[in-house]
Design a protein around this motif. Structure first.
Motif, PDB file in Angstrom:
ATOM      1  N   ILE A   1       7.945  11.580  -8.363  1.00  0.00           N
ATOM      2  CA  ILE A   1       7.531  10.436  -7.558  1.00  0.00           C
ATOM      3  C   ILE A   1       6.023  10.496  -7.400  1.00  0.00           C
ATOM      4  O   ILE A   1       5.485  11.521  -6.955  1.00  0.00           O
ATOM      5  CB  ILE A   1       8.219  10.419  -6.184  1.00  0.00           C
ATOM      6  CG1 ILE A   1       9.748  10.373  -6.360  1.00  0.00           C
ATOM      7  CG2 ILE A   1       7.762   9.222  -5.354  1.00  0.00           C
ATOM      8  CD1 ILE A   1      10.527  10.437  -5.049  1.00  0.00           C
ATOM      9  N   SER A   2       5.343   9.440  -7.783  1.00  0.00           N
ATOM     10  CA  SER A   2       3.881   9.434  -7.735  1.00  0.00           C
ATOM     11  C   SER A   2       3.383   8.089  -7.231  1.00  0.00           C
ATOM     12  O   SER A   2       4.093   7.078  -7.282  1.00  0.00           O
ATOM     13  CB  SER A   2       3.301   9.711  -9.128  1.00  0.00           C
ATOM     14  OG  SER A   2       3.728   8.719 -10.053  1.00  0.00           O
ATOM     15  N   GLU A   3       2.167   8.089  -6.736  1.00  0.00           N
ATOM     16  CA  GLU A   3       1.549   6.842  -6.317  1.00  0.00           C
ATOM     17  C   GLU A   3       0.963   6.136  -7.529  1.00  0.00           C
ATOM     18  O   GLU A   3       0.395   6.779  -8.415  1.00  0.00           O
ATOM     19  CB  GLU A   3       0.446   7.118  -5.294  1.00  0.00           C
ATOM     20  CG  GLU A   3       0.948   7.728  -4.004  1.00  0.00           C
ATOM     21  CD  GLU A   3      -0.151   7.905  -2.979  1.00  0.00           C
ATOM     22  OE1 GLU A   3      -0.442   9.053  -2.600  1.00  0.00           O
ATOM     23  OE2 GLU A   3      -0.728   6.876  -2.566  1.00  0.00           O
TER      24      GLU A   3
ATOM     25  N   SER B   1       0.814  -1.209   0.000  1.00  0.00           N
ATOM     26  CA  SER B   1       0.000   0.000   0.000  1.00  0.00           C
ATOM     27  C   SER B   1       0.852   1.265   0.000  1.00  0.00           C
ATOM     28  O   SER B   1       0.343   2.359  -0.237  1.00  0.00           O
ATOM     29  CB  SER B   1      -0.931   0.009   1.213  1.00  0.00           C
ATOM     30  OG  SER B   1      -0.188   0.096   2.418  1.00  0.00           O
ATOM     31  N   LEU B   2       2.157   1.120   0.282  1.00  0.00           N
ATOM     32  CA  LEU B   2       3.080   2.255   0.304  1.00  0.00           C
ATOM     33  C   LEU B   2       3.982   2.272  -0.925  1.00  0.00           C
ATOM     34  O   LEU B   2       5.043   2.885  -0.927  1.00  0.00           O
ATOM     35  CB  LEU B   2       3.929   2.218   1.573  1.00  0.00           C
ATOM     36  CG  LEU B   2       3.147   2.302   2.895  1.00  0.00           C
ATOM     37  CD1 LEU B   2       4.088   2.124   4.078  1.00  0.00           C
ATOM     38  CD2 LEU B   2       2.392   3.618   3.004  1.00  0.00           C
ATOM     39  N   ARG B   3       3.555   1.607  -1.972  1.00  0.00           N
ATOM     40  CA  ARG B   3       4.346   1.553  -3.208  1.00  0.00           C
ATOM     41  C   ARG B   3       4.218   2.865  -3.979  1.00  0.00           C
ATOM     42  O   ARG B   3       3.186   3.525  -3.954  1.00  0.00           O
ATOM     43  CB  ARG B   3       3.880   0.390  -4.083  1.00  0.00           C
ATOM     44  CG  ARG B   3       4.736   0.172  -5.335  1.00  0.00           C
ATOM     45  CD  ARG B   3       4.332  -1.099  -6.046  1.00  0.00           C
ATOM     46  NE  ARG B   3       2.931  -1.064  -6.462  1.00  0.00           N
ATOM     47  CZ  ARG B   3       2.372  -2.007  -7.214  1.00  0.00           C
ATOM     48  NH1 ARG B   3       3.069  -3.046  -7.594  1.00  0.00           N
ATOM     49  NH2 ARG B   3       1.104  -1.907  -7.562  1.00  0.00           N
ATOM     50  N   ALA B   4       5.294   3.262  -4.663  1.00  0.00           N
ATOM     51  CA  ALA B   4       5.309   4.485  -5.471  1.00  0.00           C
ATOM     52  C   ALA B   4       6.107   4.244  -6.742  1.00  0.00           C
ATOM     53  O   ALA B   4       6.846   3.264  -6.857  1.00  0.00           O
ATOM     54  CB  ALA B   4       5.898   5.648  -4.687  1.00  0.00           C
TER      55      ALA B   4
ATOM     56  N   ILE C   1       8.990   0.821  -2.409  1.00  0.00           N
ATOM     57  CA  ILE C   1       8.051   0.804  -1.301  1.00  0.00           C
ATOM     58  C   ILE C   1       8.580   1.719  -0.211  1.00  0.00           C
ATOM     59  O   ILE C   1       9.709   1.556   0.266  1.00  0.00           O
ATOM     60  CB  ILE C   1       7.843  -0.621  -0.762  1.00  0.00           C
ATOM     61  CG1 ILE C   1       7.223  -1.506  -1.856  1.00  0.00           C
ATOM     62  CG2 ILE C   1       6.933  -0.607   0.471  1.00  0.00           C
ATOM     63  CD1 ILE C   1       7.033  -2.945  -1.445  1.00  0.00           C
ATOM     64  N   PHE C   2       7.764   2.691   0.196  1.00  0.00           N
ATOM     65  CA  PHE C   2       8.159   3.641   1.226  1.00  0.00           C
ATOM     66  C   PHE C   2       8.003   3.033   2.615  1.00  0.00           C
ATOM     67  O   PHE C   2       7.191   2.127   2.813  1.00  0.00           O
ATOM     68  CB  PHE C   2       7.332   4.921   1.111  1.00  0.00           C
ATOM     69  CG  PHE C   2       7.891   5.919   0.142  1.00  0.00           C
ATOM     70  CD1 PHE C   2       8.562   7.049   0.597  1.00  0.00           C
ATOM     71  CD2 PHE C   2       7.764   5.721  -1.224  1.00  0.00           C
ATOM     72  CE1 PHE C   2       9.091   7.963  -0.293  1.00  0.00           C
ATOM     73  CE2 PHE C   2       8.288   6.629  -2.120  1.00  0.00           C
ATOM     74  CZ  PHE C   2       8.964   7.756  -1.649  1.00  0.00           C
ATOM     75  N   PRO C   3       8.751   3.534   3.591  1.00  0.00           N
ATOM     76  CA  PRO C   3       8.676   2.976   4.944  1.00  0.00           C
ATOM     77  C   PRO C   3       7.414   3.365   5.699  1.00  0.00           C
ATOM     78  O   PRO C   3       6.990   2.659   6.605  1.00  0.00           O
ATOM     79  CB  PRO C   3       9.918   3.539   5.641  1.00  0.00           C
ATOM     80  CG  PRO C   3      10.233   4.791   4.883  1.00  0.00           C
ATOM     81  CD  PRO C   3       9.849   4.519   3.463  1.00  0.00           C
ATOM     82  N   ASP C   4       6.806   4.502   5.325  1.00  0.00           N
ATOM     83  CA  ASP C   4       5.631   4.954   6.069  1.00  0.00           C
ATOM     84  C   ASP C   4       4.831   5.919   5.205  1.00  0.00           C
ATOM     85  O   ASP C   4       5.322   6.441   4.200  1.00  0.00           O
ATOM     86  CB  ASP C   4       6.039   5.635   7.373  1.00  0.00           C
ATOM     87  CG  ASP C   4       6.856   6.888   7.115  1.00  0.00           C
ATOM     88  OD1 ASP C   4       8.038   6.772   6.765  1.00  0.00           O
ATOM     89  OD2 ASP C   4       6.296   7.990   7.247  1.00  0.00           O
TER      90      ASP C   4
END
Length: 222
Positions: free
Chosen positions: A122-124, A50-53, A95-98
């Motif tokens: 950087i985008s979702e 869910s934290l992928r970009a 994948i972002f940490p938070d």
């Protein structure tokens, strides 16, 4: 570009001059902590999809997953397993940490990564997981536009020859410069180099289209 200190090396949310609660002026250490260490044992949360970009290199630039990981650790002031995966020559997923750092980086417009001077977006991800291809994001230059075609509406209507989607038309270059700077989404930005004859009314003009090395001024936030 940071609107607080005017430095292009970080977004405003990560600026050391940003006022914080209780007089603190550096929000970046908030990202440090055991939950950002590269190992995942000892009860630390695992990366979440869910934290992928998606990170896209804007203009000319070459990077490896290792370079991108080092840049992200430097940008967010942390040590983290980003799981950087290339999806094309100039696009990567990670994948972002938070959710906080994800939100900072995806709402800051184009970002200059300072270690290698790469300009990135950087985008979702907003595509179906069954998709087999993703459009690139790139800045291009259009030379040879006649006065009759120097309007944002006309350029946006040229999407079929410029790319799948025209995202931004730089208004300053449109009014004052020979080459107009345009941000587009396209299948392969490396192939956007051509001379195309376009007719406006009954007159034909040869438009030269090519990649822009980097945005020549901070683009507007989307």
């Amino acid at each position: 570009m940071c609107y607080l200190c005017k430095d292009s090396g970080h977004p405003a949310a990560l600026c050391p001059d940003r006022p914080g609660v209780g007089g603190a002026h550096d929000v970046r250490p908030r990202h440090r902590g055991p939950w950002l260490l590269p190992h995942r044992g000892g009860g630390h949360p695992a990366p979440s999809l869910s934290l992928r970009a998606i990170l896209t290199i804007v203009g000319v630039g070459v990077a490896s997953p290792e370079m991108i990981e080092a840049e992200l650790n430097h940008l967010c002031q942390c040590v983290w397993d980003w799981q950087v995966t290339p999806t094309s020559d100039n696009s990567f997923t990670m994948i972002f940490p938070d959710a906080i750092s994800l939100g900072y980086c995806t709402h800051s417009g184009d970002i200059t990564l300072t270690l290698n001077k790469l300009v990135v977006d950087i985008s979702e991800p907003k595509f179906d997981p069954k998709a087999v291809a993703v459009l690139d994001m790139a800045w291009i230059l259009i030379a040879g536009l006649p006065d009759v075609a120097r309007s944002e509406r006309v350029i946006r209507n040229m999407s079929k020859i410029l790319g799948k989607v025209v995202v931004v038309v730089d208004e300053i270059s449109l009014r004052k410069e020979e080459e107009v700077q345009v941000k587009v989404k396209c299948l392969d930005s490396s192939k956007l180099r051509a001379t195309v004859r376009v007719f406006f009314n009954v007159q034909g003009f040869d438009l030269k289209i090519g990649p822009s090395p980097q945005p020549r001024r901070p683009p507007p936030l989307l």
